[in-house]
Scaffold this active site. Structure first.
Site, PDB file in Angstrom:
ATOM      1  N   LYS A  21       0.587  -1.401  -0.394  1.00  0.00           N
ATOM      2  CA  LYS A  21       0.258  -0.253  -0.219  1.00  0.00           C
ATOM      3  C   LYS A  21       0.637   1.006  -0.056  1.00  0.00           C
ATOM      4  CE  LYS A  21      -1.665   1.252   4.487  1.00  0.00           C
ATOM      5  NZ  LYS A  21      -1.228   2.847   4.704  1.00  0.00           N
ATOM      6  N   ASN A  22       1.997   1.075   1.034  1.00  0.00           N
ATOM      7  CA  ASN A  22       2.689   2.682   1.087  1.00  0.00           C
ATOM      8  C   ASN A  22       3.852   2.616  -0.481  1.00  0.00           C
ATOM      9  OD1 ASN A  22       0.812   3.225   3.087  1.00  0.00           O
ATOM     10  ND2 ASN A  22       2.603   2.452   4.988  1.00  0.00           N
ATOM     11  N   ARG A  90      -4.050  10.236   4.618  1.00  0.00           N
ATOM     12  CA  ARG A  90      -3.229  11.327   5.164  1.00  0.00           C
ATOM     13  C   ARG A  90      -2.184  11.544   3.794  1.00  0.00           C
ATOM     14  NH1 ARG A  90       0.508  14.228   7.947  1.00  0.00           N
ATOM     15  NH2 ARG A  90       2.385  13.875   7.160  1.00  0.00           N
ATOM     16  N   CYS A 114      -4.553   8.629   9.561  1.00  0.00           N
ATOM     17  CA  CYS A 114      -4.812   7.995  10.622  1.00  0.00           C
ATOM     18  C   CYS A 114      -4.860   8.434  12.423  1.00  0.00           C
ATOM     19  CB  CYS A 114      -4.130   6.576  11.240  1.00  0.00           C
ATOM     20  SG  CYS A 114      -4.502   5.018  10.983  1.00  0.00           S
ATOM     21  N   ARG A 119       0.180  13.631  12.318  1.00  0.00           N
ATOM     22  CA  ARG A 119       0.808  13.838  11.437  1.00  0.00           C
ATOM     23  C   ARG A 119       0.739  15.262  10.778  1.00  0.00           C
ATOM     24  NH1 ARG A 119      -0.879   8.973   9.974  1.00  0.00           N
ATOM     25  NH2 ARG A 119       0.338   8.459   7.980  1.00  0.00           N
ATOM     26  N   PRO A 120       1.615  16.522  11.466  1.00  0.00           N
ATOM     27  CA  PRO A 120       1.986  18.017  10.625  1.00  0.00           C
ATOM     28  C   PRO A 120       2.712  17.206   9.405  1.00  0.00           C
ATOM     29  CG  PRO A 120       4.071  17.254  12.613  1.00  0.00           C
ATOM     30  CD  PRO A 120       2.769  15.427  12.107  1.00  0.00           C
ATOM     31  N   ILE A 121       3.138  19.032   8.024  1.00  0.00           N
ATOM     32  CA  ILE A 121       3.369  18.111   7.073  1.00  0.00           C
ATOM     33  C   ILE A 121       5.053  19.259   7.422  1.00  0.00           C
ATOM     34  CG2 ILE A 121       1.266  17.764   5.634  1.00  0.00           C
ATOM     35  CD1 ILE A 121       1.435  20.352   5.318  1.00  0.00           C
ATOM     36  N   ASP A 122       5.208  19.672   8.880  1.00  0.00           N
ATOM     37  CA  ASP A 122       6.193  20.844   8.255  1.00  0.00           C
ATOM     38  C   ASP A 122       7.851  20.608   7.696  1.00  0.00           C
ATOM     39  OD1 ASP A 122       6.056  19.451  10.912  1.00  0.00           O
ATOM     40  OD2 ASP A 122       7.776  20.547  11.222  1.00  0.00           O
ATOM     41  N   ASP A 304       4.767   0.302  12.077  1.00  0.00           N
ATOM     42  CA  ASP A 304       3.215  -0.156  11.925  1.00  0.00           C
ATOM     43  C   ASP A 304       3.220  -1.615  11.776  1.00  0.00           C
ATOM     44  OD1 ASP A 304       3.481   1.535   8.290  1.00  0.00           O
ATOM     45  OD2 ASP A 304       2.910   2.303  10.203  1.00  0.00           O
ATOM     46  N   ARG A 396      -8.425   0.260   5.177  1.00  0.00           N
ATOM     47  CA  ARG A 396      -7.912   0.855   4.085  1.00  0.00           C
ATOM     48  C   ARG A 396      -6.139   0.002   3.939  1.00  0.00           C
ATOM     49  NH1 ARG A 396      -6.145   5.286   7.921  1.00  0.00           N
ATOM     50  NH2 ARG A 396      -5.185   5.812   6.308  1.00  0.00           N
TER      51      ARG A 396
HETATM   52  C1  EPZ Z   1       4.121   6.650   6.085  1.00  0.00           C
HETATM   53  O1  EPZ Z   1       3.728   7.984   6.952  1.00  0.00           O
HETATM   54  C2  EPZ Z   1       3.483   5.845   5.914  1.00  0.00           C
HETATM   55  N1  EPZ Z   1       2.044   5.985   5.341  1.00  0.00           N
HETATM   56  C3  EPZ Z   1       3.074   5.139   7.015  1.00  0.00           C
HETATM   57  O2  EPZ Z   1       2.498   4.103   7.351  1.00  0.00           O
HETATM   58  C4  EPZ Z   1       4.263   4.923   8.835  1.00  0.00           C
HETATM   59  O3  EPZ Z   1       3.932   4.701   9.613  1.00  0.00           O
HETATM   60  C5  EPZ Z   1       4.806   6.182   8.276  1.00  0.00           C
HETATM   61  O4  EPZ Z   1       5.216   6.386   7.286  1.00  0.00           O
HETATM   62  C6  EPZ Z   1       6.544   5.685   8.845  1.00  0.00           C
HETATM   63  O5  EPZ Z   1       6.772   4.416   8.436  1.00  0.00           O
HETATM   64  C7  EPZ Z   1       2.442   5.445   4.192  1.00  0.00           C
HETATM   65  O6  EPZ Z   1       3.599   6.056   3.571  1.00  0.00           O
HETATM   66  C8  EPZ Z   1       1.462   6.385   3.184  1.00  0.00           C
HETATM   67  P1  EPZ Z   1       6.393  10.005   8.461  1.00  0.00           P
HETATM   68  P2  EPZ Z   1       4.233   9.264   7.068  1.00  0.00           P
HETATM   69  O7  EPZ Z   1       6.963  10.809   7.397  1.00  0.00           O
HETATM   70  O8  EPZ Z   1       4.837   9.611   5.867  1.00  0.00           O
HETATM   71  C9  EPZ Z   1       6.312  12.757  12.075  1.00  0.00           C
HETATM   72  C10 EPZ Z   1       0.166   2.792   7.607  1.00  0.00           C
HETATM   73  O9  EPZ Z   1       0.330   2.100   8.551  1.00  0.00           O
HETATM   74  N2  EPZ Z   1       5.983  14.389  10.675  1.00  0.00           N
HETATM   75  O10 EPZ Z   1       7.402   9.085   8.419  1.00  0.00           O
HETATM   76  O11 EPZ Z   1       2.832  10.351   7.356  1.00  0.00           O
HETATM   77  C11 EPZ Z   1       5.000  12.437  11.872  1.00  0.00           C
HETATM   78  O12 EPZ Z   1       4.559  13.011  12.293  1.00  0.00           O
HETATM   79  C12 EPZ Z   1       0.600   4.396   8.045  1.00  0.00           C
HETATM   80  O13 EPZ Z   1       0.065   1.980   6.796  1.00  0.00           O
HETATM   81  C13 EPZ Z   1       6.632  15.342  11.141  1.00  0.00           C
HETATM   82  O14 EPZ Z   1       5.939  15.573  12.852  1.00  0.00           O
HETATM   83  O15 EPZ Z   1       5.243   9.054   8.112  1.00  0.00           O
HETATM   84  C14 EPZ Z   1       5.333  10.815  12.901  1.00  0.00           C
HETATM   85  O16 EPZ Z   1       5.577  11.205  14.389  1.00  0.00           O
HETATM   86  C15 EPZ Z   1      -0.147   4.630   9.092  1.00  0.00           C
HETATM   87  N3  EPZ Z   1       6.636  16.626  10.234  1.00  0.00           N
HETATM   88  C16 EPZ Z   1       6.671  11.049  12.381  1.00  0.00           C
HETATM   89  O17 EPZ Z   1       7.008  12.123  11.356  1.00  0.00           O
HETATM   90  C17 EPZ Z   1       6.425  16.159   9.134  1.00  0.00           C
HETATM   91  O18 EPZ Z   1       6.239  16.763   8.125  1.00  0.00           O
HETATM   92  C18 EPZ Z   1       6.821  10.165  10.776  1.00  0.00           C
HETATM   93  O19 EPZ Z   1       6.345  10.612   9.988  1.00  0.00           O
HETATM   94  C19 EPZ Z   1       6.125  14.459   8.956  1.00  0.00           C
HETATM   95  C20 EPZ Z   1       6.202  13.505   9.481  1.00  0.00           C
END
Ligand code: EPZ
Length: 416
Positions: A21-22, A90, A114, A119-122, A304, A396
């Site tokens: 999926k990812n 997301r 979820c 889940r910020p995007i900073d 995950d 999902r």
């Molecule tokens: C991806 O999410 C996956 N989703 C998630 O899978 C997975 O848990 C995650 O990577 C970690 O491996 C998809 O690929 C669609 P991150 P993503 O950005 O990209 C913080 C599932 O179960 N962060 O690596 O959103 C964030 O809050 C899902 O299939 C910031 O602070 O994960 C988190 O604490 C759930 N600012 C950490 O980083 C940002 O701009 C990891 O997030 C981005 C993230």
């Protein structure tokens, strides 16, 4: 919809692991950068895949599910990604990079996802800003202007999967220019995304390592591609067999994607054999607890699979401590597992689990995608009838989950 599960059966048989999926979700987003026909083969109908495809269609792309493949072509007639789906999905944020690469402007809402944390995007925004993208904000909308996007070096403050993918995609069409991204996430799904884009004529090097180099090209052409097997699905079925007892064989999964889990399962008493594209697991004894478990970014133990290893510890002999280092609120399933007799205490990002002899059947509700899958595994070992409600969370990211488990001998039905 809910699952009705009668626990107590052992699991035997073989399963082909569905595509990841990812990997599929960012790959669907990357087709925004190419007007020609792109075919993603053997696509599982995850709800997230259906939603992501629906967003692309609303933006003007031609999207078709045919003979098990997803076929996408055409160009966007809008770069304003403001719709209901983006609040819950997301991965809609993955469209920002490709839209900026090809159309140089976008309007966005901050994405949902979820209920496992803010889940910020900073990190996405900071990385794109350092490439010269300008952001303005009004009425809960994000306006991005990439008309002056140049190239250069991006250093991520944290190896975020989504930010790595978004910034990598934003750089693909900077014709003749080089972009370097440092402190990248190294997940296999990022490698698959880079392979997909390179199959369209992109020039991305270093995906899977902490530094990725992108040589911008003028244009991308169509392609046909099959994604890697889903390591989280594979991990879920392996843990299910470890908990229920039995012997299963998973095909279409690279064991290198799951090495920390494989070590944990062996230490718990399971017999595991590894092949280039297959994993077999056998277990007929009481599981031993793993002790200390810490989630981290790849190649560490994946967040995950945290809910899944947690539910396995509830019936393992001894005490375990799980430290969730990636998300700040990923223990919501604990309250539901307590209804089934699990002994778990949570303090901030730590969960302490004392193994019990057996779990009791109960009526439980999915809190999120992976917590929901963990509740199904708890139902598979609890003798009697367990109801797992609000299974849309699970669907999902798990396709034909009940059908696959039934094919291994589980007593599980999907009902209204
Ligand atoms: C991806 O999410 C996956 N989703 C998630 O899978 C997975 O848990 C995650 O990577 C970690 O491996 C998809 O690929 C669609 P991150 P993503 O950005 O990209 C913080 C599932 O179960 N962060 O690596 O959103 C964030 O809050 C899902 O299939 C910031 O602070 O994960 C988190 O604490 C759930 N600012 C950490 O980083 C940002 O701009 C990891 O997030 C981005 C993230």
């Amino acid at each position: 919809m809910k699952y009705l599960i009668n626990g107590g059966n052992k699991l035997f048989g073989r399963l082909e692991v569905d595509s990841a999926k990812n990997a599929i979700l960012p790959i669907i987003a990357s087709t925004i950068m190419c007007d020609e026909e792109c075919v993603i083969k053997e696509i599982p109908m995850y709800l997230d895949v259906i939603e992501m495809s629906a967003i692309l269609e609303k933006l003007g792309k031609k999207v078709e599910f045919r003979d098990g493949n997803l076929i996408i072509s055409g160009s966007l007639n809008s770069t304003s990604v403001i719709m209901a789906e983006t609040k819950t999905l997301r991965s809609s944020i993955f469209m920002l990079g490709p839209i900026l690469a090809k159309y140089r402007k976008a309007i966005f809402t901050s994405p949902g996802g979820c209920d496992i944390g803010k889940r910020p995007i900073d990190i996405h925004i900071a990385g794109l800003k350092s490439l010269g993208v300008k952001f303005t904000y009004a009425n809960d909308l994000i306006y991005a202007d990439a008309s002056k996007m140049q190239v250069g070096e991006v250093e991520l403050s944290f190896p975020s999967v989504g930010a790595t993918e978004n910034i990598m995609m934003a750089s693909v069409l900077n014709d003749g220019e080089i972009t370097v991204i440092r402190n990248c996430a190294r997940e296999p799904e990022i490698v698959d995304l880079a392979k997909f884009i390179n199959s369209m004529g992109g020039k991305i090097f270093g995906a899977g390592y902490e530094t990725i180099v992108i040589y911008g090209v003028k244009k991308l052409h169509g392609t046909s591609f099959r994604c890697i097997g889903d390591r989280i699905l594979a991990g879920t079925y392996l843990i299910a067999a470890a908990m229920c007892g039995g012997r299963i064989e998973l095909e279409g999964i690279d064991p290198n994607f799951l090495l920390p889990l494989i070590v944990f399962l062996r230490n718990s008493g399971c017999n595991i054999d590894l092949f280039s594209d297959k994993i077999t697991l056998e277990n007929f004894s009481k599981l031993k607890s793993i002790g200390k478990i810490e989630t981290s970014t790849f190649p560490g133990f994946p967040t995950d699979l945290q809910s899944l290893i947690l539910v396995m510890q509830t019936i393992s002999k001894g005490t375990s401590i799980i430290h969730e280092t990636v998300f700040e609120a990923r223990f919501k399933v604990v309250a539901e597992l307590a209804k089934m007799g699990a002994k778990i205490s949570v303090s901030e990002r730590y969960a302490t689990i004392i193994g019990v002899n057996k779990l009791k059947p109960s009526n439980v509700v999915c809190p999120d995608l992976r917590g929901g899958a963990a509740l199904v595994l708890a139902g598979l070992v609890a003798k009697g009838t367990t109801e797992v409600d609000e299974i849309f969370h699970i669907e999902r990211g798990y396709y034909n989950f009940d059908k696959n488990l039934r094919s291994l001998g589980a007593n599980i039905e999907k009902v209204e």
